[in-house]
Design a protein around this motif. Structure first.
Motif, PDB file in Angstrom:
ATOM      1  N   PHE A 198       0.860  -1.178   0.000  1.00  0.00           N
ATOM      2  CA  PHE A 198       0.000   0.000   0.000  1.00  0.00           C
ATOM      3  C   PHE A 198       0.901   1.234   0.000  1.00  0.00           C
ATOM      4  O   PHE A 198       1.957   1.229   0.638  1.00  0.00           O
ATOM      5  CB  PHE A 198      -0.891   0.031   1.250  1.00  0.00           C
ATOM      6  CG  PHE A 198      -2.029  -0.952   1.208  1.00  0.00           C
ATOM      7  CD1 PHE A 198      -1.928  -2.176   1.866  1.00  0.00           C
ATOM      8  CD2 PHE A 198      -3.206  -0.661   0.528  1.00  0.00           C
ATOM      9  CE1 PHE A 198      -2.972  -3.095   1.832  1.00  0.00           C
ATOM     10  CE2 PHE A 198      -4.264  -1.571   0.502  1.00  0.00           C
ATOM     11  CZ  PHE A 198      -4.145  -2.786   1.148  1.00  0.00           C
ATOM     12  N   VAL A 199       0.470   2.264  -0.700  1.00  0.00           N
ATOM     13  CA  VAL A 199       1.239   3.509  -0.757  1.00  0.00           C
ATOM     14  C   VAL A 199       0.779   4.426   0.372  1.00  0.00           C
ATOM     15  O   VAL A 199      -0.429   4.634   0.573  1.00  0.00           O
ATOM     16  CB  VAL A 199       1.048   4.217  -2.111  1.00  0.00           C
ATOM     17  CG1 VAL A 199       1.741   5.580  -2.122  1.00  0.00           C
ATOM     18  CG2 VAL A 199       1.593   3.332  -3.230  1.00  0.00           C
TER      19      VAL A 199
ATOM     20  N   HIS B 219       7.377   2.888   1.953  1.00  0.00           N
ATOM     21  CA  HIS B 219       7.335   2.302   3.303  1.00  0.00           C
ATOM     22  C   HIS B 219       5.943   1.866   3.704  1.00  0.00           C
ATOM     23  O   HIS B 219       5.675   1.650   4.878  1.00  0.00           O
ATOM     24  CB  HIS B 219       7.867   3.316   4.337  1.00  0.00           C
ATOM     25  CG  HIS B 219       9.369   3.367   4.404  1.00  0.00           C
ATOM     26  ND1 HIS B 219      10.122   4.076   3.499  1.00  0.00           N
ATOM     27  CD2 HIS B 219      10.254   2.771   5.241  1.00  0.00           C
ATOM     28  CE1 HIS B 219      11.404   3.939   3.783  1.00  0.00           C
ATOM     29  NE2 HIS B 219      11.523   3.156   4.827  1.00  0.00           N
ATOM     30  N   GLY B 220       5.014   1.739   2.767  1.00  0.00           N
ATOM     31  CA  GLY B 220       3.635   1.391   3.152  1.00  0.00           C
ATOM     32  C   GLY B 220       3.492  -0.084   3.509  1.00  0.00           C
ATOM     33  O   GLY B 220       4.404  -0.888   3.253  1.00  0.00           O
ATOM     34  N   PRO B 221       2.354  -0.449   4.101  1.00  0.00           N
ATOM     35  CA  PRO B 221       2.110  -1.840   4.537  1.00  0.00           C
ATOM     36  C   PRO B 221       2.306  -2.834   3.383  1.00  0.00           C
ATOM     37  O   PRO B 221       1.792  -2.627   2.297  1.00  0.00           O
ATOM     38  CB  PRO B 221       0.654  -1.810   5.008  1.00  0.00           C
ATOM     39  CG  PRO B 221       0.406  -0.388   5.386  1.00  0.00           C
ATOM     40  CD  PRO B 221       1.206   0.426   4.411  1.00  0.00           C
TER      41      PRO B 221
ATOM     42  N   GLU C  15      -6.979  -6.855   4.277  1.00  0.00           N
ATOM     43  CA  GLU C  15      -7.390  -5.675   5.045  1.00  0.00           C
ATOM     44  C   GLU C  15      -6.209  -5.180   5.876  1.00  0.00           C
ATOM     45  O   GLU C  15      -5.239  -5.900   6.093  1.00  0.00           O
ATOM     46  CB  GLU C  15      -8.586  -5.999   5.928  1.00  0.00           C
ATOM     47  CG  GLU C  15      -8.310  -6.986   7.060  1.00  0.00           C
ATOM     48  CD  GLU C  15      -9.605  -7.285   7.836  1.00  0.00           C
ATOM     49  OE1 GLU C  15     -10.602  -7.654   7.195  1.00  0.00           O
ATOM     50  OE2 GLU C  15      -9.585  -7.134   9.069  1.00  0.00           O
ATOM     51  N   LEU C  16      -6.316  -3.918   6.295  1.00  0.00           N
ATOM     52  CA  LEU C  16      -5.283  -3.311   7.122  1.00  0.00           C
ATOM     53  C   LEU C  16      -5.779  -3.287   8.558  1.00  0.00           C
ATOM     54  O   LEU C  16      -6.880  -2.830   8.820  1.00  0.00           O
ATOM     55  CB  LEU C  16      -5.022  -1.869   6.656  1.00  0.00           C
ATOM     56  CG  LEU C  16      -4.210  -1.711   5.372  1.00  0.00           C
ATOM     57  CD1 LEU C  16      -4.137  -0.246   4.978  1.00  0.00           C
ATOM     58  CD2 LEU C  16      -2.825  -2.285   5.553  1.00  0.00           C
ATOM     59  N   ASN C  17      -4.932  -3.809   9.499  1.00  0.00           N
ATOM     60  CA  ASN C  17      -5.406  -3.766  10.896  1.00  0.00           C
ATOM     61  C   ASN C  17      -5.059  -2.404  11.508  1.00  0.00           C
ATOM     62  O   ASN C  17      -4.469  -1.546  10.857  1.00  0.00           O
ATOM     63  CB  ASN C  17      -4.809  -4.926  11.700  1.00  0.00           C
ATOM     64  CG  ASN C  17      -3.309  -4.749  11.924  1.00  0.00           C
ATOM     65  OD1 ASN C  17      -2.757  -3.673  11.685  1.00  0.00           O
ATOM     66  ND2 ASN C  17      -2.655  -5.820  12.356  1.00  0.00           N
TER      67      ASN C  17
ATOM     68  N   GLY D 112      -1.808  -0.936  11.132  1.00  0.00           N
ATOM     69  CA  GLY D 112      -1.334  -0.661   9.763  1.00  0.00           C
ATOM     70  C   GLY D 112      -0.653  -1.861   9.144  1.00  0.00           C
ATOM     71  O   GLY D 112       0.119  -1.727   8.195  1.00  0.00           O
ATOM     72  N   ARG D 113      -0.928  -3.050   9.679  1.00  0.00           N
ATOM     73  CA  ARG D 113      -0.364  -4.276   9.094  1.00  0.00           C
ATOM     74  C   ARG D 113      -1.408  -4.912   8.188  1.00  0.00           C
ATOM     75  O   ARG D 113      -2.609  -4.784   8.419  1.00  0.00           O
ATOM     76  CB  ARG D 113       0.016  -5.273  10.199  1.00  0.00           C
ATOM     77  CG  ARG D 113       1.196  -4.825  11.011  1.00  0.00           C
ATOM     78  CD  ARG D 113       2.517  -5.039  10.286  1.00  0.00           C
ATOM     79  NE  ARG D 113       3.646  -4.547  11.057  1.00  0.00           N
ATOM     80  CZ  ARG D 113       3.966  -3.262  11.170  1.00  0.00           C
ATOM     81  NH1 ARG D 113       3.224  -2.341  10.574  1.00  0.00           N
ATOM     82  NH2 ARG D 113       4.992  -2.883  11.895  1.00  0.00           N
ATOM     83  N   VAL D 114      -0.935  -5.624   7.164  1.00  0.00           N
ATOM     84  CA  VAL D 114      -1.861  -6.288   6.234  1.00  0.00           C
ATOM     85  C   VAL D 114      -2.309  -7.615   6.830  1.00  0.00           C
ATOM     86  O   VAL D 114      -1.484  -8.428   7.252  1.00  0.00           O
ATOM     87  CB  VAL D 114      -1.164  -6.528   4.878  1.00  0.00           C
ATOM     88  CG1 VAL D 114      -2.004  -7.439   4.003  1.00  0.00           C
ATOM     89  CG2 VAL D 114      -0.929  -5.188   4.184  1.00  0.00           C
ATOM     90  N   ILE D 115      -3.630  -7.811   6.862  1.00  0.00           N
ATOM     91  CA  ILE D 115      -4.203  -9.109   7.237  1.00  0.00           C
ATOM     92  C   ILE D 115      -4.714  -9.737   5.940  1.00  0.00           C
ATOM     93  O   ILE D 115      -5.466  -9.120   5.202  1.00  0.00           O
ATOM     94  CB  ILE D 115      -5.414  -8.921   8.198  1.00  0.00           C
ATOM     95  CG1 ILE D 115      -5.028  -8.065   9.413  1.00  0.00           C
ATOM     96  CG2 ILE D 115      -5.951 -10.288   8.627  1.00  0.00           C
ATOM     97  CD1 ILE D 115      -4.017  -8.674  10.329  1.00  0.00           C
ATOM     98  N   ASN D 116      -4.228 -10.968   5.659  1.00  0.00           N
ATOM     99  CA  ASN D 116      -4.621 -11.613   4.403  1.00  0.00           C
ATOM    100  C   ASN D 116      -5.504 -12.820   4.706  1.00  0.00           C
ATOM    101  O   ASN D 116      -5.015 -13.849   5.168  1.00  0.00           O
ATOM    102  CB  ASN D 116      -3.361 -12.068   3.642  1.00  0.00           C
ATOM    103  CG  ASN D 116      -3.732 -12.572   2.253  1.00  0.00           C
ATOM    104  OD1 ASN D 116      -4.853 -13.020   2.047  1.00  0.00           O
ATOM    105  ND2 ASN D 116      -2.812 -12.485   1.315  1.00  0.00           N
TER     106      ASN D 116
END
Ligand code: GRF
Length: 199
Positions: A134-135, A141-143, A186-188, A191-195
Motif C-alpha cells: 500500500f502507498v 514504506h507502506g504496509p 485488510e489493514l489492521n 497498519g499491518r496487512v491481514i490476508n
C-alpha cells in the motif's frame, strides 16, 4: 471491482496483470508520458487510456490534482502504480488512502528509491526481490501485501538481476491484485496487512 493502472513506460507489470485475468475490470491505463509503450498495448486490448503529462503542470500539486480528476472519472476501487515513475504528494496519497498500491523492485524496507538492482549488487547482497505494498505518504514504506525473493548470482549484472526479479514481479503483482479485488486483504489498526486468503 474496478482498477485504474498508472504507468510511465513499457508497462510490463500491467501487461502481466492483463494476462493473469485477476478477476477485476481494468477501467483505464493512465500515464504521465505520452510515449509510454504500455499505452499502445492497453489500447490494442480495448482498454481506455489517458495521458496526464507532468510537463503541462507548473508544480506537483497541480499535476496530482489533474491526475486525481482523470482517475476519479473512472471511479476505481483501487489505483495501481505499476512502473509509475513519479513521487506523489501527500494530498494525492491521502485521497486514495487504503486503495493505492505500488510494486517496488526490492525487498522493502531494503533499497527504497531508485536503482535498486545496482545498489544491491554494489552491496554484495545474496538475496534480493520485489514487494507489492500500500502507498502511504512515507515513500516506499507502506504496509506490505506480498514479496518474492530471488538469489543474487556470482555473475549477475544489473540486467540479469532485474530480469530475474521482473519475472517474480509478474507473478506477485497479479496475485496481490486478485487478493485485493476479492476482498482478501485488510489493514489492521497497527497498519499491518491481514490476508484472509492465508488464514
Ligand atoms: C519495474 O521494475 C517495477 O518494479 C518498477 O518499474 C519497473 C518497470 O515496470 N516500479 P513496468 O515494466 O513498466 O511494469
Amino acid at each position: 471491482k474496478k482498477i485504474v493502472i498508472l504507468i510511465s513506460g513499457r508497462g510490463s507489470n500491467m501487461q502481466a496483470l492483463l494476462a493473469a485475468k485477476p478477476g477485476c475490470t481494468i477501467a483505464a491505463v493512465i500515464s504521465n508520458r505520452a510515449d509510454a509503450g504500455g499505452l499502445a498495448f492497453a489500447q490494442s486490448h480495448g482498454i481506455a487510456t489517458a495521458v496526464v503529462a507532468h510537463r503541462d503542470h507548473p508544480d506537483r500539486e497541480s499535476f496530482d490534482a489533474e491526475l486525481a480528476r482523470v482517475i476519479d472519472g473512472f471511479a476505481p476501487d483501487f489505483v495501481i502504480l505499476a512502473g509509475f515513475m513519479r513521487i506523489l504528494t501527500a494530498g494525492f496519497v491521502n485521497h486514495y488512502q487504503g486503495r493505492l498500491i505500488n510494486i517496488h523492485p526490492s525487498l522493502l524496507p531494503a533499497y527504497t528509491g531508485l536503482h535498486t538492482h545496482a545498489r544491491a549488487l554494489a552491496d554484495g547482497v545474496k538475496i534480493h526481490g520485489c514487494t507489492v505494498h500500500f502507498v502511504t505518504a512515507d515513500l516506499d514504506h507502506g504496509p506490505i501485501i506480498i514479496q518474492a525473493a530471488v538469489p543474487v548470482l556470482e555473475n549477475d549484472t544489473e540486467d540479469t538481476l532485474a530480469a530475474r526479479i521482473l519475472n517474480e514481479e509478474h507473478r506477485i503483482f497479479p496475485q496481490a491484485i486478485r487478493w485485493l479485488c476479492t476482498d482478501q486483504i485488510e489493514l489492521n489498526s497497527a497498519g499491518r496487512v491481514i490476508n484472509r486468503a492465508n488464514t
